[in-house]
Design a protein around this motif. Structure first.
Motif, PDB file in Angstrom:
ATOM      1  N   SER A   3       0.844  -1.199   0.000  1.00 46.10           N
ATOM      2  CA  SER A   3       0.000   0.000   0.000  1.00 46.10           C
ATOM      3  C   SER A   3       0.877   1.247   0.000  1.00 46.10           C
ATOM      4  O   SER A   3       1.851   1.332   0.754  1.00 46.10           O
ATOM      5  CB  SER A   3      -0.875   0.007   1.245  1.00 46.10           C
ATOM      6  OG  SER A   3      -1.320   1.312   1.505  1.00 46.10           O
ATOM      7  N   VAL A   4       0.531   2.222  -0.865  1.00 48.56           N
ATOM      8  CA  VAL A   4       1.338   3.445  -0.917  1.00 48.56           C
ATOM      9  C   VAL A   4       1.114   4.319   0.316  1.00 48.56           C
ATOM     10  O   VAL A   4       1.893   5.200   0.618  1.00 48.56           O
ATOM     11  CB  VAL A   4       1.063   4.278  -2.198  1.00 48.56           C
ATOM     12  CG1 VAL A   4       1.682   3.620  -3.394  1.00 48.56           C
ATOM     13  CG2 VAL A   4      -0.412   4.549  -2.389  1.00 48.56           C
ATOM     14  N   GLU A   5      -0.009   4.055   1.024  1.00 49.35           N
ATOM     15  CA  GLU A   5      -0.278   4.883   2.220  1.00 49.35           C
ATOM     16  C   GLU A   5       0.592   4.447   3.405  1.00 49.35           C
ATOM     17  O   GLU A   5       0.789   5.203   4.339  1.00 49.35           O
ATOM     18  CB  GLU A   5      -1.748   4.765   2.672  1.00 49.35           C
ATOM     19  CG  GLU A   5      -2.701   5.651   1.886  1.00 49.35           C
ATOM     20  CD  GLU A   5      -3.362   4.884   0.773  1.00 49.35           C
ATOM     21  OE1 GLU A   5      -3.823   3.772   1.057  1.00 49.35           O
ATOM     22  OE2 GLU A   5      -3.375   5.351  -0.369  1.00 49.35           O
ATOM     23  N   LEU A   6       1.054   3.232   3.338  1.00 43.12           N
ATOM     24  CA  LEU A   6       1.779   2.695   4.487  1.00 43.12           C
ATOM     25  C   LEU A   6       3.221   3.202   4.485  1.00 43.12           C
ATOM     26  O   LEU A   6       3.957   2.975   3.532  1.00 43.12           O
ATOM     27  CB  LEU A   6       1.764   1.170   4.412  1.00 43.12           C
ATOM     28  CG  LEU A   6       2.313   0.441   5.620  1.00 43.12           C
ATOM     29  CD1 LEU A   6       1.378   0.583   6.808  1.00 43.12           C
ATOM     30  CD2 LEU A   6       2.497  -1.023   5.287  1.00 43.12           C
ATOM     31  N   GLU A   7       3.598   3.854   5.544  1.00 41.78           N
ATOM     32  CA  GLU A   7       4.995   4.288   5.677  1.00 41.78           C
ATOM     33  C   GLU A   7       5.774   3.154   6.340  1.00 41.78           C
ATOM     34  O   GLU A   7       5.512   2.797   7.494  1.00 41.78           O
ATOM     35  CB  GLU A   7       5.058   5.575   6.508  1.00 41.78           C
ATOM     36  CG  GLU A   7       6.458   6.082   6.759  1.00 41.78           C
ATOM     37  CD  GLU A   7       7.312   6.197   5.495  1.00 41.78           C
ATOM     38  OE1 GLU A   7       8.327   5.476   5.425  1.00 41.78           O
ATOM     39  OE2 GLU A   7       6.952   6.977   4.595  1.00 41.78           O
ATOM     40  N   VAL A   8       6.699   2.586   5.602  1.00 43.36           N
ATOM     41  CA  VAL A   8       7.401   1.385   6.080  1.00 43.36           C
ATOM     42  C   VAL A   8       8.293   1.684   7.286  1.00 43.36           C
ATOM     43  O   VAL A   8       8.452   0.858   8.178  1.00 43.36           O
ATOM     44  CB  VAL A   8       8.223   0.774   4.920  1.00 43.36           C
ATOM     45  CG1 VAL A   8       9.037  -0.410   5.410  1.00 43.36           C
ATOM     46  CG2 VAL A   8       7.294   0.351   3.796  1.00 43.36           C
ATOM     47  N   GLN A   9       8.889   2.871   7.318  1.00 42.63           N
ATOM     48  CA  GLN A   9       9.860   3.222   8.379  1.00 42.63           C
ATOM     49  C   GLN A   9      10.851   2.060   8.572  1.00 42.63           C
ATOM     50  O   GLN A   9      10.851   1.375   9.611  1.00 42.63           O
ATOM     51  CB  GLN A   9       9.133   3.553   9.679  1.00 42.63           C
ATOM     52  CG  GLN A   9       8.265   4.804   9.569  1.00 42.63           C
ATOM     53  CD  GLN A   9       7.701   5.246  10.897  1.00 42.63           C
ATOM     54  OE1 GLN A   9       6.542   5.028  11.202  1.00 42.63           O
ATOM     55  NE2 GLN A   9       8.541   5.870  11.692  1.00 42.63           N
ATOM     56  N   PRO A  10      11.683   1.824   7.579  1.00 42.45           N
ATOM     57  CA  PRO A  10      12.509   0.607   7.573  1.00 42.45           C
ATOM     58  C   PRO A  10      13.703   0.632   8.523  1.00 42.45           C
ATOM     59  O   PRO A  10      14.390  -0.372   8.658  1.00 42.45           O
ATOM     60  CB  PRO A  10      12.993   0.537   6.114  1.00 42.45           C
ATOM     61  CG  PRO A  10      12.975   1.949   5.641  1.00 42.45           C
ATOM     62  CD  PRO A  10      11.845   2.634   6.361  1.00 42.45           C
ATOM     63  N   TRP A  11      13.958   1.741   9.179  1.00 43.12           N
ATOM     64  CA  TRP A  11      15.157   1.836  10.012  1.00 43.12           C
ATOM     65  C   TRP A  11      14.948   1.233  11.391  1.00 43.12           C
ATOM     66  O   TRP A  11      13.867   1.297  11.957  1.00 43.12           O
ATOM     67  CB  TRP A  11      15.590   3.310  10.170  1.00 43.12           C
ATOM     68  CG  TRP A  11      14.481   4.203  10.623  1.00 43.12           C
ATOM     69  CD1 TRP A  11      14.138   4.502  11.907  1.00 43.12           C
ATOM     70  CD2 TRP A  11      13.557   4.897   9.788  1.00 43.12           C
ATOM     71  NE1 TRP A  11      13.058   5.329  11.926  1.00 43.12           N
ATOM     72  CE2 TRP A  11      12.677   5.598  10.645  1.00 43.12           C
ATOM     73  CE3 TRP A  11      13.383   5.005   8.410  1.00 43.12           C
ATOM     74  CZ2 TRP A  11      11.640   6.378  10.169  1.00 43.12           C
ATOM     75  CZ3 TRP A  11      12.348   5.794   7.933  1.00 43.12           C
ATOM     76  CH2 TRP A  11      11.493   6.471   8.808  1.00 43.12           C
ATOM     77  N   GLN A  12      16.004   0.634  11.896  1.00 40.61           N
ATOM     78  CA  GLN A  12      16.060   0.162  13.286  1.00 40.61           C
ATOM     79  C   GLN A  12      17.393   0.645  13.837  1.00 40.61           C
ATOM     80  O   GLN A  12      18.441   0.381  13.252  1.00 40.61           O
ATOM     81  CB  GLN A  12      16.007  -1.370  13.354  1.00 40.61           C
ATOM     82  CG  GLN A  12      14.681  -1.972  12.943  1.00 40.61           C
ATOM     83  CD  GLN A  12      13.583  -1.723  13.968  1.00 40.61           C
ATOM     84  OE1 GLN A  12      13.845  -1.574  15.159  1.00 40.61           O
ATOM     85  NE2 GLN A  12      12.347  -1.648  13.488  1.00 40.61           N
ATOM     86  N   LEU A  13      17.347   1.368  14.926  1.00 41.11           N
ATOM     87  CA  LEU A  13      18.582   1.893  15.508  1.00 41.11           C
ATOM     88  C   LEU A  13      18.826   1.254  16.871  1.00 41.11           C
ATOM     89  O   LEU A  13      17.885   1.048  17.639  1.00 41.11           O
ATOM     90  CB  LEU A  13      18.499   3.408  15.719  1.00 41.11           C
ATOM     91  CG  LEU A  13      18.230   4.278  14.504  1.00 41.11           C
ATOM     92  CD1 LEU A  13      18.294   5.739  14.896  1.00 41.11           C
ATOM     93  CD2 LEU A  13      19.224   4.005  13.411  1.00 41.11           C
ATOM     94  N   VAL A  14      20.067   0.960  17.139  1.00 39.03           N
ATOM     95  CA  VAL A  14      20.458   0.471  18.466  1.00 39.03           C
ATOM     96  C   VAL A  14      21.548   1.420  18.959  1.00 39.03           C
ATOM     97  O   VAL A  14      22.526   1.667  18.246  1.00 39.03           O
ATOM     98  CB  VAL A  14      21.006  -0.974  18.388  1.00 39.03           C
ATOM     99  CG1 VAL A  14      21.397  -1.477  19.776  1.00 39.03           C
ATOM    100  CG2 VAL A  14      19.982  -1.911  17.751  1.00 39.03           C
ATOM    101  N   PHE A  15      21.353   1.974  20.153  1.00 38.86           N
ATOM    102  CA  PHE A  15      22.355   2.886  20.716  1.00 38.86           C
ATOM    103  C   PHE A  15      22.912   2.300  22.006  1.00 38.86           C
ATOM    104  O   PHE A  15      22.151   1.819  22.860  1.00 38.86           O
ATOM    105  CB  PHE A  15      21.742   4.256  21.026  1.00 38.86           C
ATOM    106  CG  PHE A  15      21.535   5.105  19.804  1.00 38.86           C
ATOM    107  CD1 PHE A  15      22.619   5.626  19.116  1.00 38.86           C
ATOM    108  CD2 PHE A  15      20.261   5.382  19.348  1.00 38.86           C
ATOM    109  CE1 PHE A  15      22.438   6.415  17.982  1.00 38.86           C
ATOM    110  CE2 PHE A  15      20.066   6.172  18.219  1.00 38.86           C
ATOM    111  CZ  PHE A  15      21.153   6.684  17.543  1.00 38.86           C
ATOM    112  N   ALA A  16      24.215   2.367  22.138  1.00 41.35           N
ATOM    113  CA  ALA A  16      24.866   1.868  23.357  1.00 41.35           C
ATOM    114  C   ALA A  16      25.651   2.998  24.011  1.00 41.35           C
ATOM    115  O   ALA A  16      26.340   3.767  23.327  1.00 41.35           O
ATOM    116  CB  ALA A  16      25.800   0.709  23.009  1.00 41.35           C
TER     117      ALA A  16
END
Ligand SMILES: Cc1cc2nc3c(=O)[nH]c(=O)nc-3n(C[C@H](O)[C@H](O)[C@H](O)COP(=O)(O)O)c2cc1C
Length: 181
Positions: A3-16
């Motif tokens: 769906s073009v309406e869906l924003e995938v937000q593909p990033w995953q961040l891990v901070f240490a």
């Protein structure tokens, strides 16, 4: 179809930070001392770019061309996030593809601008992804995430010569084609 309406937000961040960041740095430094990182070489047509950037960076740091030990030590600073107290790792789900990687890049650039606006310094680091097993193990990153790069975040030291380096950019016509009729 997605769906073009869906924003995938593909990033995953891990901070240490703190002891976890320090353990990660110790493990990365040990690994970097023992063997080369798994970073795919640039294709021939682009290899000169890395070479030229390296020459500028080592030049700014006052490290001579023939000083291979000085270069080796300077490169090793990658795996201590250049002394930054916040060690980030940028990931994306392994089932996602190139286009989603564009989304991660867009997010990352916006994050960097926001951090810069708050007086923080950053360095995106492909070098961190060069030892994926170590990063995965130390930060408990699940197998379904691909490790794309590291992100060092901290207050920059204005007296460090490398922080005065302003690298040049190509002219627009090297990268953009305007087709007119
Ligand atoms: C995808 C990517 C990976 C990078 N990896 C590294 C790295 O491993 N080590 C490093 O010192 N700089 C690395 N850089 C360069 C720095 O993150 C930064 O872009 C460079 O210092 C230029 O900064 P400027 O845009 O402020 O001129 C990388 C840049 C990009 C875009």
């Amino acid at each position: 179809m997605r769906s073009v309406e869906l924003e995938v937000q593909p990033w995953q961040l891990v901070f240490a930070t703190g002891a976890v960041r320090d353990r990660l740095v110790t493990a990365l430094q040990a690994e970097a001392g023992a063997g080369a990182p798994k970073i795919p070489p640039l294709p021939d047509a682009f290899a000169h770019k890395r070479f030229e950037l390296g020459a500028q960076m080592f030049g700014a740091m006052g490290i001579a061309r023939d000083d291979s030990e000085g270069r080796r030590i300077a490169i090793l600073h990658n795996w201590e996030f250049f002394g930054a107290p916040l060690a980030g790792v940028v990931c994306m789900h392994r089932a996602l593809g190139l286009v989603d990687g564009v989304g991660v890049g867009m997010f990352l650039q916006t994050l960097l601008l926001a951090l810069t606006a708050r007086g923080l310094g950053t360095c995106v680091q492909a070098s961190i992804a060069g030892y994926p097993e170590i990063v995965r193990e130390e930060l408990d990153i699940p197998a379904e995430l691909t490790i794309l790069c590291g992100l060092a975040v901290g207050y920059p030291d204005p007296s460090a010569p490398i922080n005065s380096l302003r690298t040049p950019r190509d002219s627009i016509d090297g990268h953009v084609t305007f087709i007119e009729h």
